[in-house]
Write an enzyme that holds these catalytic residues in place. Structure first.
Site, mmCIF file in Angstrom:
data_model
loop_
_atom_site.group_PDB
_atom_site.id
_atom_site.type_symbol
_atom_site.label_atom_id
_atom_site.label_comp_id
_atom_site.label_asym_id
_atom_site.label_seq_id
_atom_site.Cartn_x
_atom_site.Cartn_y
_atom_site.Cartn_z
ATOM 1 N N SER A 147 0.858 -1.184 0.000
ATOM 2 C CA SER A 147 0.000 0.000 0.000
ATOM 3 C C SER A 147 0.892 1.231 0.000
ATOM 4 C CB SER A 147 -0.885 0.001 1.254
ATOM 5 O OG SER A 147 -1.514 1.248 1.457
ATOM 6 N N TYR A 160 -1.873 -1.281 10.314
ATOM 7 C CA TYR A 160 -1.859 -1.513 8.868
ATOM 8 C C TYR A 160 -0.589 -0.917 8.246
ATOM 9 C CZ TYR A 160 -3.618 -1.469 4.021
ATOM 10 O OH TYR A 160 -3.780 -1.654 2.673
ATOM 11 N N LYS A 164 2.476 -2.854 6.270
ATOM 12 C CA LYS A 164 2.787 -2.570 4.873
ATOM 13 C C LYS A 164 4.211 -2.036 4.695
ATOM 14 C CE LYS A 164 -1.170 -3.986 3.393
ATOM 15 N NZ LYS A 164 -1.258 -5.269 2.662
#
Length: 278
Positions: A147, A160, A164
């Site tokens: 991402s 998150y 990533k």
């Protein structure tokens, strides 16, 4: 799709984790349309069956594999099944992922462990299962879906973002090692994609402390790219053996800005966070 070396007989084969919905579904369909035999791996069996049926109806070839990417033994079993039936794995798309939207001060323990177990450990499990086979084959391409949150700091999704950033670093390091074995590695860093993670729910939880962001959801969806558009870009750049795929293209400006002036990126994202929370 094309692979530089294909010494084994049979058609190219791809394993797509999280293939039942979102980016995974779009990748599976695009791969099948290009002549690749696709293994749709997911723990959402009903949805995965629909993807397989859709591919078959379009004249493609696909199989279903029940897979929880957190389970390394299960991953190894799926890979063994593919090798026994196809004799090869050309592509591994480590796509399965989840996210939690909320301030880290409001996290529950599972908001850390769930995300890291799927987004990071799941990628490691995929590499552990497939990379040795690709070394033996002397060909293969590992594609890790990360991402923009793996390239620049994104508040309100701390776990998150952590996962990533780790996937980006892992991918770039592995790419250097793997080149000696004829194996390629690419990491994909999209900005905002219209997937279930964005909408919230089972795999995209929204904590209560950011409930006000629900009013911004329409704007977030308006900014989001489609999984289908991302899949087309990914397959094109994978064929070109790109190290890092950023989509949409203009998002590279954010990455360049952060590399040039990290303090400015921090300032901009902190202002954006304050506005969103208001």
């Amino acid at each position: 799709m094309s692979q530089a070396k294909e010494p084994l007989s049979g058609s190219p084969t791809a394993l797509v984790t999280g293939g039942a919905s979102g980016i995974g579904r779009a990748l599976a369909l695009a791969l099948a349309d290009s002549g690749v035999m696709v293994v749709v791996a997911d723990r959402q069996i009903d949805l995965a069956e629909r993807v397989v049926a859709e591919i078959t109806a379009r004249g493609g070839r696909a199989h279903l594999a029940a897979l929880d990417v957190r389970d390394r033994e299960q991953f190894a079993t799926v890979v063994k099944m593919i090798v026994e039936s196809s004799g090869r794995i050309d592509f591994l798309f480590n796509n399965a992922g989840i996210g939690v939207l909320g301030r880290a001060s409001h996290y529950r323990d599972t908001d850390w462990t769930d995300v890291l177990d799927v987004n990071l450990a799941g990628v490691c499990n995929g590499i552990a299962a497939v990379y040795p086979l690709m070394i033996q084959q002397r060909f293969g391409h590992i594609v890790n879906i990360a991402s923009m949150a793996g390239l620049i700091p994104v508040p309100l999704v701390a776990s998150y973002t952590a996962s990533k950033f780790a996937v980006v670093g892992l991918s770039r390091a592995l790419r250097i090692e793997a080149a000696a074995h004829g194996v390629r590695v690419t990491v994909v860093c999209p900005l905002i994609v219209n997937t279930p993670i964005l909408s919230g729910g089972r795999y995209g939880r929204h904590n209560d402390d950011v409930s006000a962001l629900g009013r911004r959801r329409a704007a977030m969806h308006a900014m989001a790219v489609t999984p289908e558009g991302l899949a087309r870009r990914v397959l094109r750049d994978v064929a070109r053996n790109r190290a890092v795929v950023v989509y949409p293209g203009w998002a590279r400006l954010l990455w360049y800005l952060d590399r040039l002036s990290p303090w400015l990126t921090d300032r901009l994202t902190s202002v954006l966070m304050a506005r969103l929370l208001r």
